[in-house]
Scaffold this active site. Structure first.
Site, short mmCIF file in Angstrom:
data_model
loop_
_atom_site.label_atom_id
_atom_site.label_comp_id
_atom_site.label_asym_id
_atom_site.label_seq_id
_atom_site.Cartn_x
_atom_site.Cartn_y
_atom_site.Cartn_z
N SER A 326 0.84 -1.74 0.05
CA SER A 326 0.08 -0.38 0.26
C SER A 326 0.43 1.23 0.10
O SER A 326 0.21 2.75 -0.89
CB SER A 326 -1.12 -0.19 0.96
OG SER A 326 -1.65 -0.93 0.72
N ASP A 350 -17.16 1.55 -0.96
CA ASP A 350 -16.27 0.12 -1.16
C ASP A 350 -17.76 -0.92 -0.38
O ASP A 350 -17.66 -0.55 0.64
CB ASP A 350 -15.54 0.96 -0.02
CG ASP A 350 -14.61 -0.56 0.33
OD1 ASP A 350 -14.80 -1.31 -0.35
OD2 ASP A 350 -13.35 -0.01 1.17
N ASP A 363 -11.47 -6.74 -0.25
CA ASP A 363 -10.99 -4.98 0.41
C ASP A 363 -10.40 -6.01 2.31
O ASP A 363 -10.20 -6.54 2.35
CB ASP A 363 -12.24 -4.32 0.61
CG ASP A 363 -10.95 -2.56 1.42
OD1 ASP A 363 -10.74 -1.79 0.58
OD2 ASP A 363 -10.69 -3.14 2.19
N HIS A 369 -14.85 -0.18 3.72
CA HIS A 369 -14.43 1.49 4.85
C HIS A 369 -16.25 2.01 3.93
O HIS A 369 -16.19 3.51 4.07
CB HIS A 369 -13.53 2.12 3.92
CG HIS A 369 -12.54 1.10 3.80
ND1 HIS A 369 -11.43 0.05 3.58
CD2 HIS A 369 -11.27 1.46 5.09
CE1 HIS A 369 -10.30 -0.34 4.01
NE2 HIS A 369 -10.93 0.21 5.35
N CYS A 382 -7.95 1.95 1.55
CA CYS A 382 -8.83 1.30 0.70
C CYS A 382 -8.62 0.99 -0.25
O CYS A 382 -8.00 1.01 -1.22
CB CYS A 382 -9.61 2.21 0.38
SG CYS A 382 -11.49 1.69 -0.01
#
Length: 630
Positions: A326, A350, A363, A369, A382
């Site tokens: 990430s 999401d 996810d 989220h 996310c």
């Protein structure tokens, strides 16, 4: 009775005498002519030959240049010590000679092994060390018995020393004895004459890259010798010139604190000064002691270093390639803004997954989220936001944009052997694979690229450079370890990287949006616990990179073998308003970035910005993230 003719006899005698006299005269004339030829006509030639036999030209090896940090701390220097050496061509029974020497000085089995190894690699007439760094007492004891050992002598030699031992070893590198490959480099540089008498050559790190700066200029002594080849007196001397000194961009104390922050964990940290590209710290742990290589490393230590599962000889900062996880997301968000694919306020819903081609890309948070804009996508990391974004951008747009930031390509740092990494694209895949069915890029492969997984594989130095470019508003400098080179004769300093390479022309408002979100990471997001109570504002991004494919299964660290656990990553820059340091961290098999990598960053930034010294390695913060976080 016959009477001899005395007159006839006398005549014969005279003839014989004349022939003999003529023969003697001819011989004398030949000798006289030869003498005139040698002493008059060939006088200059034979006088030079005689002088050459009487005078020996002995090279004097120069001091190798110093390597010092930005504050004047010496990281590598030379010192002189006595060495007991054998010239194999002047001895008859080496084993017997060595056994005899062992009665006078301490010669260990490792000394013998090193000698025989050097003998295999060297020419027979070379002087080879059997013992280095003799004490004064050992020198005196040998001199008293020197007559017993033809072809053995004491020599004063220069030795390279790394005062910190394993400290900063991967950036400093080491020196070793000259081999055929080194001789090729010397010849290519037309430096053969300058390397007469030199036994060592830079093998790795700065010692290798700046070898011809550090070596210096060899001096010479004209030494008168007797018929036995022993030195009688020195007639003339041309002093050697010490090698140039390297002043680094490295802050030695910051480097030390960064290394200690890892504790016993494996990994890497690279810290860069964004406004110059100067490397402030370059850590690869575990490391090794470069002092072991100066005399020639013994077989046992070499085997242990190379066969260790910890791989201490690998420079992870330059050669370790890892999925960025990430930590890739801020760069993806900047690409979206730059290419007009997203606006900061534009939000997606999401549900906890992204469905593409009948496949569910999960996810990290069950249930998702909710509504996610760009700020929230970075702060809460996310995945679904970036699955969608990657699909909208397409693989080649992603590749072109990330290439500008230096990802997937060598940075050009002043250490040899840097790895390229992998920046995936359609063209890359066509070149990478051989079978036609493997060459095609599938749209589904782009989805995982968006969260820093898939084919993505970058080095810590590349991640640090990309972070520094972001912190420096798109202005690119080449990462470098040497600030300037000082000529030891003139004192003149030569700067290594005085100017930026290019300006990527990012819009200020786009940079500010990414900066704002990364500040949010350390205030209210996945990096908040690590930076709680910080006296400065920092921007960061946590990351977790899979070591192997889960194939849709849920990751549980406790049930995974240690060497297959996720890598922990973290990128950051600070102070967020006007950054003076940018860094990237990888903790191998460390788990979540917030747990293992962010606390290391906090210790490094606390020292660099506030002068705070940690009392222990950075802890693993098990409470830093909730289950499924980063």
């Amino acid at each position: 009775m016959e009477f001899k003719n005395s007159q006839e006899e006398l005549e014969r005698f005279r003839i014989r005498l004349a022939v003999a006299g003529g023969f003697v005269l001819v011989c004398f004339s030949l000798l006289l002519a030869r003498f005139a030829w040698l002493q008059v006509i060939q006088h200059d030639y034979y006088q030079t030959r005689a002088e050459d036999n009487r005078i020996s030209l002995v090279p004097v090896v120069p001091n190798r240049g110093l390597i010092i940090d930005r504050n004047g701390v010496v990281l590598a220097n030379d010192y002189s010590a006595y060495t007991l050496e054998i010239i194999p061509s002047k001895t008859h029974n080496l084993e017997q000679i060595i056994d005899g020497l062992a009665e006078l000085v301490d010669i260990q089995p490792k000394d013998r092994k090193r000698f025989w190894k050097l003998l295999e690699e060297s020419r027979n007439f070379e002087s080879l060390p059997i013992r280095t760094r003799l004490t004064d007492a050992e020198v005196a004891k040998f001199i008293a018995h020197r007559y017993r050992f033809p072809g053995v002598d004491i020599k004063a030699r220069l030795f390279r020393q790394y005062p910190g031992g394993p400290f900063a070893s991967h950036l400093l590198g080491y020196i070793g004895r000259v081999n055929d490959r080194d001789l090729g480099k010397i010849e290519d540089k037309e430096q053969s004459a300058n390397y007469r008498g030199t036994d060592h050559f830079g093998k790795a790190g700065l010692e290798q890259h700046y070898e011809f700066e550090l070596h210096g200029i060899t001096g010479f002594e004209q030494v008168e010798v007797d018929a036995g080849g022993r030195a009688v007196r020195t007639l003339a001397r041309t002093a050697p010139v010490a090698g140039n000194n390297l002043t680094l961009t490295i802050d030695a104390e910051l480097q030390r604190i960064a290394e200690q922050a890892f504790g016993s964990r494996r990994g890497s940290l690279v810290a860069i000064e964004p406004a110059t590209g100067g490397i402030l710290a370059l850590v690869s742990v575990p490391n090794y002691d470069p002092n072991m290589f100066v005399d020639g490393i013994d077989t046992q230590n070499w085997k242990e270093l190379n066969e260790s599962p910890e791989k201490p000889m690998v420079n992870r900062a330059l050669n370790g390639t890892y999925p960025p996880g990430s930590t890739f997301k801020p760069f993806m968000a900047l690409a979206a803004l730059t290419l007009g694919k997203r606006r900061p306020e534009q939000a997606i819903s999401d549900p906890g997954f992204f469905n593409f081609g009948g496949h569910h890309f999960r996810d990290d948070k069950k249930g998702g989220h909710g509504m996610v804009d760009m700020y929230k996508s970075i702060v809460q990391s996310c995945d679904t936001y970036y699955y969608m974004l990657a699909n909208d951008l397409g693989i080649d747009n992603i590749s072109r944009f990330m290439g500008q930031l230096g990802l997937g390509q060598r940075t050009g740092i002043d250490i040899d052997g840097e790895s390229e990494g992998v920046l995936p694209s359609q063209e890359w895949k066509r070149k990478r694979f051989k079978k036609p069915e493997q060459k095609k890029w599938f749209a589904g492969e782009t989805i995982s690229i968006g969260i820093g997984q898939g084919y993505n594989a970058y080095t810590p130095i590349q991640l640090a450079q990309a972070t520094a470019i972001l912190a420096n508003n798109g202005v690119v400098f080449r990462p470098h370890l040497v600030k300037f080179v000082t000529d030891t004769r003139s004192g003149e300093r030569t700067l290594i990287e005085p100017r930026p390479i290019r300006d990527l022309g990012f819009k200020t408002e786009h940079i500010n949006e990414i900066r704002r979100a990364m500040v949010g990471v350390n205030v209210e997001g996945t990096g908040a616990r690590a930076f709680a109570g910080a006296e400065y504002t920092s921007a960061g991004k946590t990351g977790t990179a899979q070591v192997y494919s889960l194939k849709g299964a849920e990751y549980k660290e406790s049930s995974v073998r240690k060497d297959l656990r996720d890598h922990a990553l973290f990128i950051a820059f600070a102070p967020a308003e006007v950054p003076t340091i940018a860094l990237a961290i990888v903790v191998e098999n460390g788990g979540f970035g917030a747990q293992a990598a962010a606390p290391i960053a906090r210790q490094v930034l606390d020292y660099y910005l506030l002068g705070k010294r940690p009392k222990a390695p950075a802890p693993v913060d098990e409470a830093a993230v909730e289950e499924g976080g980063e």
